[in-house]
Design an enzyme around this catalytic site. Structure first.
Site, PDB file in Angstrom:
ATOM      1  N   GLY A  98       0.929  -1.232   0.170  1.00 56.04           N
ATOM      2  CA  GLY A  98       0.103   0.584   0.324  1.00 56.04           C
ATOM      3  C   GLY A  98       1.054   1.286   0.137  1.00 56.04           C
ATOM      4  CB  THR A  99      -0.439   5.040   0.205  1.00 54.93           C
ATOM      5  OG1 THR A  99      -0.774   4.020  -0.693  1.00 54.93           O
ATOM      6  CG2 THR A  99       0.704   6.426   0.067  1.00 54.93           C
ATOM      7  CD  GLU A 102       7.170  -4.412   2.736  1.00 53.45           C
ATOM      8  OE1 GLU A 102       7.726  -4.447   1.733  1.00 53.45           O
ATOM      9  OE2 GLU A 102       7.530  -3.959   3.987  1.00 53.45           O
ATOM     10  CB  VAL A 103      -0.760  -5.849   3.031  1.00 53.60           C
ATOM     11  CG1 VAL A 103      -1.648  -6.663   3.958  1.00 53.60           C
ATOM     12  CG2 VAL A 103      -1.024  -4.689   3.461  1.00 53.60           C
ATOM     13  CG  ASP A 221      -6.308   5.228  -2.121  1.00 52.38           C
ATOM     14  OD1 ASP A 221      -6.774   5.293  -3.242  1.00 52.38           O
ATOM     15  OD2 ASP A 221      -5.621   4.677  -1.712  1.00 52.38           O
TER      16      ASP A 221
END
Length: 482
Positions: A98-99, A102-103, A221
């Site tokens: 993501g902006t 991290e996932v 977003d």
């Protein structure tokens, strides 16, 4: 009578009397006792005292830096007794970038529960904990809703020290795990959606967005990659890294608060943000919901611009020219006059609105008997092109050029389309049962938007540097104006 204001005269007289009453401090009379040097003066500035040796200022700065280094060591070795260590979870795979983090897909070592760990990137932070992460935690604490991602807890972890870096604490947000995101599902042609599936997911999306806006929060977003679907078939809004609370003025004559316009992924960005508006409201999220709704029909983003100018051109080609006739307040946008005056303007005139016509011929969904209504390229497979006038009317309203003509999320939730057969179900669990593996945009497309739409066959340009692992996806910006 003095012409000076009363408050100024009072301040002057009180100051003079204070000076007269204050006793004089005796000076040190011992020659062998040097005067002590104060690091911080009475006015809050570094004020070396005591005769002023040439290096006194430099010594004060060294002492202050040493104190700050001592404080940093205390923070680096601090423990956080009220939050768990991330070692309680076992990382299984990376599922998103993501902006602001991290996932990872992870499993709780104690309960075996699957979770999503969002690592907060702090490598470039110079002012402590990121304000965007603080916002995300604060907002998700108050947003408890079935159509919004559920924050379980915040964890910490110590990073190993190397020759070039010192120990630092890394923080993780722990979310309830969802098996898919909408972008990943739409990227897979084997995922067959019927009209009731599309209608149910749109109902969930609008309901979650309505909860956000009633809680005075902007998502900022909205895109398919930030829409998750659980194993039970419930859609949830996620990734609040750019979200923020907003102020709604009851008196329209009062000035509206200003926010940054460097938000929303480019393909889902509304025209008012592209034209520099900073006094926007909830309608920017409504535009994103419209783009996602169209994407459910077409199975790919409908407007894929490389630049902001190109994105405006694509919007004009699909939704009609941007001018005062269709949007009276467009002339108040900061960039409108400059863009309209350019020879090769990003705001072409004379373009008619053809959204209904183009989307109608691109609609792809399965009928009740399981047969596709159109092929992957939008061509007819029978004599009747699939038509849903109520759906097209809602889409027209969501993607109105004029923000004031777009419905609120509350109005969209009560649209007549949701009350006509087939009516939305409680979930799309039957669709989830047909998908054996998790579908995420990051794992399916190997990065944000890669392998989808125009990026599928486009090689990387020679002059472009390879994307870093922690790079911000195209069209996204760090929120620096609050």
């Amino acid at each position: 009578m003095s012409s000076q204001p009363y408050t100024a005269g009072l301040h002057q007289s009180s100051t003079q009397s204070h000076r007269q009453a204050a006793p004089k401090r005796p000076l040190p009379n011992r020659a062998d006792e040097p005067p002590k040097r104060a690091l911080i003066g009475q006015n809050g500035q570094n004020t070396p005292s005591g005769g002023g040796t040439p290096n006194s200022t430099g010594n004060a700065e060294v002492d202050v830096k040493q104190q700050l280094l001592n404080y940093q060591k205390i923070f680096d070795h601090a423990s956080y007794p009220f939050i768990n260590d991330v070692s309680a979870y076992e990382k299984l795979s990376k599922i998103g970038q993501g902006t602001f983090g991290e996932v990872f897909k992870a499993r709780c070592k104690t309960t075996g529960r699957m979770v999503a760990l969002k690592k907060i990137l702090m490598e470039n932070e110079k002012e402590g904990f990121p304000i965007t992460a603080l916002r995300e935690v604060k907002m998700l604490e108050q947003l408890k809703h079935q159509n919004i991602t559920d924050l379980i807890e915040v964890c910490s972890a110590k990073t190993g020290s190397t020759s070039t870096s010192k120990d630092r604490t890394t923080f993780y947000l722990v979310f309830a795990f969802c098996e898919h995101d909408l972008a990943g599902l739409l990227s897979n042609p084997k995922v067959r959606m019927s009209l009731v599936h599309i209608k149910t997911m749109m109902k969930h999306l609008i309901t979650g967005l309505n909860k956000l806006h009633r809680s005075k929060i902007l998502h900022r977003d909205m895109k398919a990659a930030n829409v998750l679907i659980s194993k039970e078939g419930v859609l949830k809004l996620a990734d609040f890294g750019l979200a923020r609370p907003f102020v709604q003025r009851e008196n329209p004559n009062h000035p509206r608060p200003l926010y940054t316009n460097r938000v929303v992924t480019l393909w889902y960005r509304p025209p008012e943000l592209l034209l520099g508006d900073r006094a926007y409201g909830t309608k920017i999220d409504v535009w994103g919901a419209g783009c996602i709704m169209a994407e459910m029909w077409t199975r790919q983003p409908i407007m894929q611009g490389d630049t902001e100018q190109k994105q405006l051109t694509l919007i004009s080609a699909l939704c009609g020219s941007i001018n005062p006739e269709v949007w009276p307040n467009c002339v108040k946008m900061p960039l409108y006059s400059a863009m309209a005056a350019e020879p090769n303007s990003a705001l072409p005139q004379g373009k008619g609105r053809c959204l209904k016509l183009k989307i109608r011929h691109l609609m792809k969904f399965d009928s009740a008997d399981g047969k596709p209504q159109s092929d992957p390229y939008g061509k007819k497979t029978n004599d009747q092109v699939p038509s849903d006038d109520d759906a097209m009317n809602l889409l027209e309203n969501l993607l109105a050029i004029d923000p004031d003509r777009r419905p609120t999320a509350d109005e969209a939730e009560d649209d007549i389309w949701f009350y006509k057969d087939p009516v939305p179900r409680a979930n799309v669990g039957d669709l989830m049962d047909t998908i054996p593996t998790s579908q995420f945009e990051y794992t399916v497309g190997k990065g944000a938007h890669a392998g989808r739409g125009r990026h599928h066959n486009n090689p990387q340009r020679p002059h472009q540097a390879p994307r870093q692992s922690n790079a911000i996806p195209a069209g996204q910006y760090r929120d620096t104006i609050f």
